[in-house]
Write a protein that holds these residues in place. Sequence first.
Motif, PDB file in Angstrom:
ATOM      1  N   TYR A  36       0.724  -0.877  -0.238  1.00  0.00           N
ATOM      2  CA  TYR A  36      -0.285  -0.169  -0.182  1.00  0.00           C
ATOM      3  C   TYR A  36       0.891   1.158   0.114  1.00  0.00           C
ATOM      4  O   TYR A  36       1.666   1.140   0.224  1.00  0.00           O
ATOM      5  N   GLN A  38       1.119   5.465   1.077  1.00  0.00           N
ATOM      6  CA  GLN A  38      -0.280   6.363   1.586  1.00  0.00           C
ATOM      7  C   GLN A  38       0.839   7.749   1.621  1.00  0.00           C
ATOM      8  O   GLN A  38       2.243   7.641   2.219  1.00  0.00           O
ATOM      9  N   ALA A  43      -6.163   8.226   2.697  1.00  0.00           N
ATOM     10  CA  ALA A  43      -5.964   6.648   3.296  1.00  0.00           C
ATOM     11  C   ALA A  43      -4.968   6.250   2.684  1.00  0.00           C
ATOM     12  O   ALA A  43      -4.235   6.446   1.474  1.00  0.00           O
ATOM     13  N   PRO A  44      -4.427   4.775   3.028  1.00  0.00           N
ATOM     14  CA  PRO A  44      -3.592   3.905   2.102  1.00  0.00           C
ATOM     15  C   PRO A  44      -4.654   3.533   1.338  1.00  0.00           C
ATOM     16  O   PRO A  44      -5.853   3.862   1.089  1.00  0.00           O
ATOM     17  N   LEU A  46      -4.081   0.947  -2.000  1.00  0.00           N
ATOM     18  CA  LEU A  46      -3.265  -0.441  -2.752  1.00  0.00           C
ATOM     19  C   LEU A  46      -3.255  -0.425  -3.877  1.00  0.00           C
ATOM     20  O   LEU A  46      -3.518   0.004  -5.060  1.00  0.00           O
ATOM     21  N   TYR A  49      -1.467  -6.767  -4.408  1.00  0.00           N
ATOM     22  CA  TYR A  49      -1.692  -7.622  -4.051  1.00  0.00           C
ATOM     23  C   TYR A  49      -1.066  -9.378  -4.564  1.00  0.00           C
ATOM     24  O   TYR A  49      -0.481  -8.989  -5.352  1.00  0.00           O
ATOM     25  N   TYR A  87       3.432   0.320   2.896  1.00  0.00           N
ATOM     26  CA  TYR A  87       3.240  -0.427   3.606  1.00  0.00           C
ATOM     27  C   TYR A  87       3.529  -2.161   3.450  1.00  0.00           C
ATOM     28  O   TYR A  87       2.433  -2.078   2.024  1.00  0.00           O
ATOM     29  N   GLN A  89       2.044  -5.670   3.821  1.00  0.00           N
ATOM     30  CA  GLN A  89       1.220  -6.192   4.666  1.00  0.00           C
ATOM     31  C   GLN A  89       0.172  -7.862   4.318  1.00  0.00           C
ATOM     32  O   GLN A  89       0.440  -8.414   3.328  1.00  0.00           O
ATOM     33  N   PHE A  98       0.489  -5.674   9.411  1.00  0.00           N
ATOM     34  CA  PHE A  98       0.935  -4.756   8.540  1.00  0.00           C
ATOM     35  C   PHE A  98       2.724  -4.209   8.616  1.00  0.00           C
ATOM     36  O   PHE A  98       3.103  -4.784   9.665  1.00  0.00           O
ATOM     37  N   PRO A 100       5.715  -1.881   9.517  1.00  0.00           N
ATOM     38  CA  PRO A 100       6.395  -0.619  10.306  1.00  0.00           C
ATOM     39  C   PRO A 100       5.948   0.826   9.149  1.00  0.00           C
ATOM     40  O   PRO A 100       6.472   1.482   9.061  1.00  0.00           O
TER      41      PRO A 100
END
Lengths: 106, 120
Positions: A36, A38, A43-44, A46, A49, A87, A89, A98, A100
Amino acid sequence: EIVLTQSPATLSLSPGERATLSCRASQSVSGSLAWYQQKPGQAPRLLIYDASNRATGIPARFSGSGSGTDFTLTIGSLEPEDFAVYYCQQRSKWPVTFGPGTKVDI
Amino acid sequence: EVQLLESGGGLVQPGGSLRLSCAASGFTFSYYEMTWIRQAPGRGLEWVSYISGNGGATYYADSVKGRFTISRDNSKNTLYLQMNSLRADDTALYYCTKFLDGSGSIFADWGQGTLVTVSS
């Protein structure tokens, strides 16, 4: 729970350069890893994936690779809008966790 | 277009309660699992709670188990998070999220968040 470690914490680069971000899991997550982006005050979003699949609308300069415990997000040529926090995840095992974050700045 | 609009945040004293809401539109709400994710100021992301499409299954992070309750009203296209016994370390921006179509636990859509501040 599965702990994700991201490196480096901060990556200082210039527009046009290539960025390579790392995410390491404390145990295998197979290919069940997402990335992700940010930006400040947002907001983050995507990006990637299942390790290597770009989400809808994500430019081709973003690519993901890896499996098991070691994953990489590569930004082929940094655009000014790519300076942000990234990030990883995992969704292999509950609870989802997630990393850091890695800050990519100029 | 998917829209998720959180509300209900604010300043609350330690030990107090708040109920967050997330109004969803642009998709068939009852078909989708939903989650709450939070982000403490200047910190990373923490998954908080999950609910299935029909509300029959719920899960919680250990840090909120027994204090928070997730629920949904599919007739109102709204997700909720009831937060009780709030502590200072619950201070965070709370995001409502929707899974990617056909996936589990890939957070494709996020609201803008609602800020919860726990302080005396």
